[in-house]
Design an enzyme around this catalytic site. Structure first.
Site, PDB file in Angstrom:
ATOM      1  N   CYS A  68      48.708  49.662  25.859  1.00 15.04           N
ATOM      2  CA  CYS A  68      49.345  50.977  25.871  1.00 15.04           C
ATOM      3  C   CYS A  68      50.792  50.847  26.326  1.00 15.04           C
ATOM      4  O   CYS A  68      51.694  51.430  25.743  1.00 15.04           O
ATOM      5  CB  CYS A  68      48.603  51.935  26.822  1.00 15.04           C
ATOM      6  SG  CYS A  68      47.365  52.945  25.997  1.00 15.04           S
TER       7      CYS A  68
ATOM      8  N   CYS B 119      36.081  33.739  44.951  1.00 13.21           N
ATOM      9  CA  CYS B 119      34.784  33.065  44.962  1.00 13.21           C
ATOM     10  C   CYS B 119      34.917  31.616  44.481  1.00 13.21           C
ATOM     11  O   CYS B 119      34.385  30.696  45.100  1.00 13.21           O
ATOM     12  CB  CYS B 119      33.807  33.802  44.045  1.00 13.21           C
ATOM     13  SG  CYS B 119      32.580  34.782  44.921  1.00 13.21           S
TER      14      CYS B 119
END
Lengths: 109, 284
Positions: free
Chosen positions: B137, B245
């Site tokens: 966009c 992680c």
């Protein structure tokens, strides 16, 4: 000059006369302590909310001094007794001279 | 004989563990936000998930105090950033002199979007996350510069769009053209990375509800992202969490926005099919 400062307040819409109610307030503010340095090593000037007050129908409920160690987006919660219907006025005082205000009405019944 | 008696001991120990587990009201609690939005925090696992029978939102693993922060929007520190996202939404930028609001009106118009992302984008020929749609966009319709994946404005905007779908069940498509990406994500989920040789599944499937040092392991669901984390006092994107992680396995991580993390996001999102969109959730 602090940017994106927006006060928020949560007060019940009504209460019984003489009731104790919980009021929650939060203002989004960076609360720059004045202790930090930027990448070039220059101190970043202090820019905090230094005082918060709450009045009920012109009578002081709470008047708080905030210090540089208070966190970003200071959240203050306190109880107040509501003797009659009226308006709570909340005011935050910024180091840069800005004053932010918010009003909440409460009815009794 | 010995074996039988051992079994008896084991099963009574299990019963004891279950009884104490039941006493922790926090893990059994239901989440209702602002007293009206009911959130599904535990439900039957989707059919493709072979190793779990029940899926649980990360909210159920947090302490009472952290849980309470999410029950009321006033207490939820993530909502500050949603407000900032609304400012971004209404900011006119770029050569086309447009803001998000110029085409989409209010953010309510994108209700439901968060629940089905990431999804296959036919025009682009690949799986798209919300960040990719936002940047499309910006560059194509607004004539503005693309945001970095973890830019403040980007994360706040994704939170604003996500919160419109809050309470709706996550329902990402894993078949059709998205299937190969989903397979890639699944492969990654079960691949051991890093010096510690840990896969996502080692912690979040084999050992959820156990403690990893002081941390109560969740199932690693991403229905609450972007998530406000108490440790850094801001909203965090899914890919930033993945990065954290993978880094903790002592591996070189993939980059936020990389094809690998998009595939992993699709797979992990599909593991939460049926849980409610919770964003912005409050976590450690």
């Amino acid at each position: 000059m602090a940017k994106g400062v927006k006060p928020r307040v949560k007060v019940p819409k009504s209460a019984a006369a003489g009731d104790s109610i919980t009021i929650k307030t939060l203002i989004s503010h960076p609360m720059e302590s004045g202790q930090r340095k930027d990448k070039e090593g220059n101190p970043i000037p202090r820019s905090i909310i230094n005082r918060f007050t709450c009045d009920f129908n012109g009578e002081s409920v709470i008047d708080v001094t905030l210090e540089p160690a208070v966190s970003t987006n200071p959240y203050l919660e306190f109880d107040a007794t509501v003797p009659a219907a009226g308006d709570f006025n909340f005011t935050w005082y910024d180091d840069d001279g800005s004053v932010y205000e918010e009003t909440k009405s409460i009815s009794v019944g | 004989m010995k074996l039988t008696s051992l079994k008896v001991v084991a099963s009574s120990a299990l019963a004891l563990a279950l009884a104490t587990g039941g006493a922790q009201a926090d893990q059994e609690a239901d989440l209702i936000i602002n007293g009206d939005t009911e959130i599904t925090v535990r439900t039957a696992a989707p059919a493709h998930l072979e190793n779990l029978s029940e899926i649980l939102s990360g909210w159920t693993f947090r302490t009472d105090e952290t849980q309470a922060l999410q029950m009321d929007d006033f207490d939820n520190p993530g909502m500050i950033f949603v407000d900032q996202g609304l400012d971004v939404w209404n900011t006119v930028e770029g050569s086309a002199d447009k803001s998000c609001a110029s085409c989409h009106d209010g953010p309510e118009s994108l209700k439901g979007l968060r629940a089905e992302l990431p999804k296959w984008n036919e025009d682009a020929g690949k799986v798209y996350t919300m960040e990719m749609y936002i940047n499309d966009c910006r560059t194509e319709r607004m004539g503005a510069e693309a945001y970095g994946w973890s830019d403040k404005n980007m994360v706040n905007l994704t939170a604003l769009i996500s919160v419109q779908s809050r309470g709706m069940p996550v329902n990402v498509a894993i078949d059709g053209p998205a299937q190969s990406t989903w397979e890639q994500g699944k492969e990654m989920y079960y691949t051991r990375y890093g010096q510690l040789e840990l896969s996502c599944a080692n912690c979040h499937e084999d050992n959820y509800d156990n403690y990893i040092r002081a941390d109560h392991l969740s199932q690693g669901q991403i229905n609450g992202f972007p998530t406000y984390r108490l440790k850094n006092a801001k909203l965090n994107s899914t890919h930033d969490r993945f990065k954290g992680c993978v880094r903790d396995t002592r591996a070189e991580t993939f980059k936020p926005g990389s094809d690998e993390f998009v595939a992993l996001e699709l797979y992990v999102a599909s593991r939460g099919n049926g849980l409610s969109v919770e964003a912005p959730a409050v976590r450690n």
